[in-house]
Design an enzyme around this catalytic site. Sequence first.
Site, short mmCIF file in Angstrom:
data_model
loop_
_atom_site.label_atom_id
_atom_site.label_comp_id
_atom_site.label_asym_id
_atom_site.label_seq_id
_atom_site.Cartn_x
_atom_site.Cartn_y
_atom_site.Cartn_z
N LYS A 1 46.90 31.55 45.71
CA LYS A 1 45.45 31.71 45.74
C LYS A 1 44.86 30.55 46.54
O LYS A 1 45.34 29.41 46.44
CB LYS A 1 44.91 31.70 44.30
CG LYS A 1 43.41 31.96 44.18
CD LYS A 1 42.99 32.15 42.73
CE LYS A 1 41.49 32.33 42.58
NZ LYS A 1 41.07 32.61 41.19
N SER B 1 38.12 36.52 39.71
CA SER B 1 38.05 36.01 41.06
C SER B 1 39.38 36.07 41.82
O SER B 1 39.40 35.84 43.02
CB SER B 1 37.57 34.56 41.05
OG SER B 1 38.54 33.73 40.43
N SER C 1 39.60 35.48 35.27
CA SER C 1 39.94 35.77 36.66
C SER C 1 41.39 36.10 36.96
O SER C 1 41.71 36.46 38.09
CB SER C 1 39.51 34.61 37.55
OG SER C 1 38.14 34.68 37.77
N1 GLN Z 1 33.99 36.11 36.20
C1 GLN Z 1 33.84 34.82 35.58
C2 GLN Z 1 32.86 34.02 36.37
O1 GLN Z 1 32.27 34.58 37.22
C3 GLN Z 1 35.18 34.15 35.48
C4 GLN Z 1 35.67 33.63 36.75
C5 GLN Z 1 37.00 32.95 36.64
O2 GLN Z 1 37.72 33.15 35.65
N2 GLN Z 1 37.31 32.10 37.60
O3 GLN Z 1 32.66 32.87 36.18
#
Ligand code: GLN
Length: 484
Positions: free
Chosen positions: A76, A151, A175
């Site tokens: 990532k 994400s 995410s």
């Molecule tokens: N969707 C969540 C956010 O927008 C979690 C994102 C994540 O786990 N990095 O913060």
Amino acid sequence: MHTLSISELSAGLRAKRFSSRELTLHFLKRIETLDPQLNSLITVTAERALAQADAADARLASGDATELTGIPLIQKDIFCTLGVRTSCASKMLDKFIAPYDATIVEKLDAAGMVMLGKANMDEFAMGSSNEPSWYGPVKNPWDTQRVPGGSSGGSVAAVAAGLAPIATATDTGGSIRQPAALTNLTGIKPTYGRVSRYGMIAFASSLDQAGVVARSAEDCAGVLQAMSGFDVRDSTSVDRPVDDYVSALGRDIKGLRIGLPKEYFAEGLAPSSRERIDQAIETFKKLGATFTEISLPNSPLSVPTYYVVAPAEASSNLARFDGVRFGHRAEGVKSLEELYKRSRGEGFGSEVQRRIMIGTYVLSHGYYDAYYLQAQKVRRLIYEDFRRAFESVDLVLGPTATDVAFKLGEKSDDPVSMYLNDIYTIAANLAGIPAMSLGCGFVDGLPVGLQLMGNFFDEGRLLNAAHQYQQATDWHQQSPAAFK
Ligand code: GLN
């Protein structure tokens, strides 16, 4: 080669059925031909990959290889990689070349894995759809009109489409698990502190945790084990030996006590997804697991709590991007204040700016007690819910997401409905416990994910429960028709 499991790939390399160079070239070719439809990668590191593959082949020949030597993966783009752009999918870091490797990059390189490239993501890991990336949205290989989740959307799209056998991912509020659910993958977020955060660009430091996404729990186990462990360079890393996740996979699950939180099966869960989860519960029962209803009474508070704690930490972490030391710098500025304002205004996308504003607000004088302190207290209650639950059950089972993958653009103008995506995943981050998602069927050709949550450092038990389920079913072996 792209349909084989990691252990099959490893056996193939040892038996010289193919070399790591051939394997690497195969995946690089797939990336070149198929990724234009998905946009799952920000950077392809072909040269670096081939050099690593040749080194892996030499290690395999000399007999000093690990199980992972020569196996390709995607990182990532939140992990610093020496000499390679590390963008976090932000214009702010579009030109940032990391001067060092993240600990997990170091560890997986040392195991002999081959990095094919860096995965697209929501900017600074803030999002659930992978639409807010400076490099454009990622598409879901099951239906390219739909989002892959976020994400870690690039990581899951790449693995689901067979562009790599496995990818790293990170999970601050869901995410790893939510995108895994939306693409029929298996993804695990370990216990907070299990995997080093050194060199992982910080979003919300008390919640961020790295993990992996792959097609099966078995594929996840070996790589997660290689990534895990104490790191003196991360002050929140836990000094405790890593369990053997691979050998944990052999145990039967007769008598495993699984809790079903009633709050996770209430209004909000799509009935069609619920049916798939109910079927999975029947499969677990056949394997000998027992089920009891439990309550996590504070879980309805997890989303509002998270949207105070996470932005607060983000606003502080992102203060370092000021146009002075690194990152985007605005041109033609006349004062220091203008440099800050314009560099940050130009470098950050709108979702990141929204989070910084919320975070600054909840930490400001007069609001700190009302929001931030209050959220910390509720966070403690959410942790207590799990502590109590694990006195009587071994694992907690529920849905990962409220529904299957949604259409690109469907929620991008409505931050609150986007935030509610993580209603089932955020509590595990607030509590710090390990959690994973695995595919448990399809609705109209789109994957449904099942979530398992475990007690602190119980990754082995989690992975084994998922593995036993995957031995009894074949959902995880389904792949999207357009990317065979
Ligand atoms: N969707 C969540 C956010 O927008 C979690 C994102 C994540 O786990 N990095 O913060």
